[in-house]
Enzyme design. Structure first.
Site, PDB file in Angstrom:
ATOM      1  N   HIS A   1      16.192 -48.760  -8.935  1.00  0.00           N
ATOM      2  CA  HIS A   1      17.528 -48.577  -8.535  1.00  0.00           C
ATOM      3  C   HIS A   1      18.211 -49.177  -9.617  1.00  0.00           C
ATOM      4  O   HIS A   1      18.463 -50.197  -9.777  1.00  0.00           O
ATOM      5  CB  HIS A   1      18.025 -48.984  -7.085  1.00  0.00           C
ATOM      6  CG  HIS A   1      17.116 -48.589  -6.167  1.00  0.00           C
ATOM      7  ND1 HIS A   1      16.903 -49.160  -4.731  1.00  0.00           N
ATOM      8  CD2 HIS A   1      16.200 -47.526  -6.137  1.00  0.00           C
ATOM      9  CE1 HIS A   1      16.086 -48.514  -3.945  1.00  0.00           C
ATOM     10  NE2 HIS A   1      15.522 -47.612  -4.872  1.00  0.00           N
TER      11      HIS A   1
ATOM     12  N   TYR B   1      19.933 -61.314  -3.393  1.00  0.00           N
ATOM     13  CA  TYR B   1      20.527 -61.096  -4.527  1.00  0.00           C
ATOM     14  C   TYR B   1      22.049 -61.236  -4.224  1.00  0.00           C
ATOM     15  O   TYR B   1      22.642 -60.664  -3.495  1.00  0.00           O
ATOM     16  CB  TYR B   1      20.182 -59.557  -5.112  1.00  0.00           C
ATOM     17  CG  TYR B   1      20.165 -58.506  -4.157  1.00  0.00           C
ATOM     18  CD1 TYR B   1      21.193 -57.538  -3.924  1.00  0.00           C
ATOM     19  CD2 TYR B   1      18.928 -58.495  -3.233  1.00  0.00           C
ATOM     20  CE1 TYR B   1      21.058 -56.435  -3.292  1.00  0.00           C
ATOM     21  CE2 TYR B   1      19.050 -57.435  -2.453  1.00  0.00           C
ATOM     22  CZ  TYR B   1      20.073 -56.540  -2.325  1.00  0.00           C
ATOM     23  OH  TYR B   1      19.715 -55.565  -1.460  1.00  0.00           O
TER      24      TYR B   1
END
Length: 469
Positions: free
Chosen positions: A66, A129
């Site tokens: 992605h 993240y």
């Protein structure tokens, strides 16, 4: 113990970060994200706003590829993963691939538009993240995908994808040949109807990544206009809009409008640039100085005489709070539209003999040169700060320049009558104070490799190509 270090990869902007991990019999501790140390080590000051965690319960869980519309800082809190990245951005590195194993002692910085994937090697794995924008459905619609088994990327998955656990969506992503590359972020020019806005439009007319907007689309004086504008596509904002009517700024209504545009509206623009991590180019003025110095350097403290100069000085301070900014300070601007040169050329042609001030000294700045300097700064990206930009050459008075205009248009320069500022404004009310000396030191912009034109040569060229009258 590993020392903190930042390493480049074959994908531009994709960075590997070695993280020191402190451990003993109880477990371990690390500074997973430490802005001051990591920026000093070479990580971009990327300003994360959201922290996400993907918990993966089994070995072989595989997610991706992605590419998202924001920057990401990836690490692992527990477990171990095999990370893979493919550059899906438009440009020469499109399709470049890189992979790296990630444990608690490694982090990866992933720039916008680079496809990201990982496979769990040691479970459970908590994959964490930081990102530079808030997730939304609108943002998700901007994702770009690549199939995990793409033959061009040829990622050597430690666990064959046939044996891995994948989502249905990830199994149906396109191959690289069918991926539409992620376009670069765009450049926005505000104040497109002004002299500098028109010059930037002309300079960048062949660029497809530039949007030029006038006051009808983005009005710095209107908070609702700023709040409604979508700044998310832009990595660079050039502010060529300002309230510049120096005498009107001394009136009640003009004072309010000058502050509304040059300070309050600019402040909102600064915050928009900050929240979208955009570089801001802003045009400043010699009016931030009182003119008591013969030549003004970039580091001279502001000392404005009038309201206009006060608003410009205040605006400069706001812009300077951004990590990526260029304040282009200029003077005596000449471009397409009404300006001093056009006025003098028109008077000469109509047989009118003007009285012109001869005790204000400075240099002209043509909008073509200002546009070229802005393009130069954005191309070469010197350290953020203030850059003086005008023409070069011997400073001159307005009267001297008026005489040059008369001579260059085939008229007698003696028709221009030099007068003092006090004489010129003796019978006029509501006049803003002007700096007596507007000459700006150009050594800093020269040091970047930009060469300003000599002002009389530039004036000659401007008149030769047809100054508006």
């Amino acid at each position: 113990m590993t020392e903190l270090a930042v390493h480049p990869t074959p994908i531009p902007g994709l960075l590997v970060i070695d993280l020191p991990v402190h451990g003993d019999a109880r477990g371990w501790f690390k500074e997973n994200w430490q802005r001051e140390k990591m920026v000093a080590a070479g990580l971009p000051d990327f300003g994360p706003v959201q922290n996400n965690i993907s918990f993966n319960h089994a070995v072989g869980v595989t997610r991706g590829i992605h590419a998202e519309p924001w920057d990401k800082f990836i690490s692992v809190a527990t477990g171990r993963v095999f990370g893979a990245w493919v550059d899906l951005r438009e440009g020469p590195s499109f399709g470049a691939a890189y992979w790296h194993e990630i444990g608690p002692d490694v982090a990866i910085f992933v720039p916008r538009g680079v496809g990201n994937a990982f496979q769990t090697l040691e479970a459970p794995a908590a994959y964490t993240y930081l990102v530079t924008d808030h997730w939304s459905e609108a943002a998700q619609a901007q994702y770009t995908f690549l199939h995990l088994a793409d033959e061009s990327a040829a990622i050597p998955w430690p666990i064959p994808l046939t044996d891995a656990e994948l989502s249905v969506k990830d199994q149906n992503h396109p191959r690289l040949a069918d991926v539409v590359p992620v376009p670069p972020q765009r450049t926005l020019v505000i104040g497109g109807n002004g002299q500098l806005g028109r010059a930037l439009s002309a300079l960048w007319k062949d660029r497809t990544d530039v949007d030029v907007v006038g006051r009808d689309r983005l009005d710095l004086a209107d908070p609702a206009s700023l709040d409604a504008f979508d700044f998310s596509p832009y990595a660079v904002i050039v502010n060529a809009a300002a309230f510049t009517a120096v005498d009107a700024a001394e009136t009640t209504d003009g004072r309010r409008e000058a502050w509304a545009v040059n300070v309050t509206g600019l402040g909102r623009l600064v915050e928009a640039a900050r929240s979208h991590h955009a570089a801001l180019v802003h045009v400043s003025s010699d009016y931030v100085f009182d003119g008591s110095q013969d030549v003004h350097g970039e580091d001279e403290p502001p000392s404005p005489l009038g309201v206009y100069g006060q608003t410009k000085a205040a605006g400069d301070q706001l812009v300077a709070t951004l990590p990526e900014h260029y304040i282009v300070r200029t003077s005596w601007v000449i471009g397409e539209g009404g300006n001093f040169v056009a006025t003098m050329a028109g008077l000469a042609q109509r047989g009118i003999d003007p009285a012109v001030v001869d005790d204000q000294i400075g240099r002209l700045a043509f909008t073509d040169d200002l546009a070229a300097a802005i393009d130069h700064l954005l191309t070469h990206r010197p350290a953020a700060g203030v850059f003086n930009v005008t023409c070069d050459g011997e400073p001159a008075s307005w009267a001297r320049l008026a005489s040059e205009v008369f001579a260059l248009t085939g008229h007698d320069p003696a028709r221009v009558s030099p007068v003092s500022t006090a004489e010129y404004y003796a019978d006029k009310d509501g006049i803003a104070p002007r700096p007596a000396h507007s000459t700006l030191d150009l050594s800093k912009i020269r040091a970047t490799g930009f060469t300003p034109r000599e002002q009389l040569a530039a004036l000659r060229e401007h008149l030769r190509t047809g100054a508006p009258s």
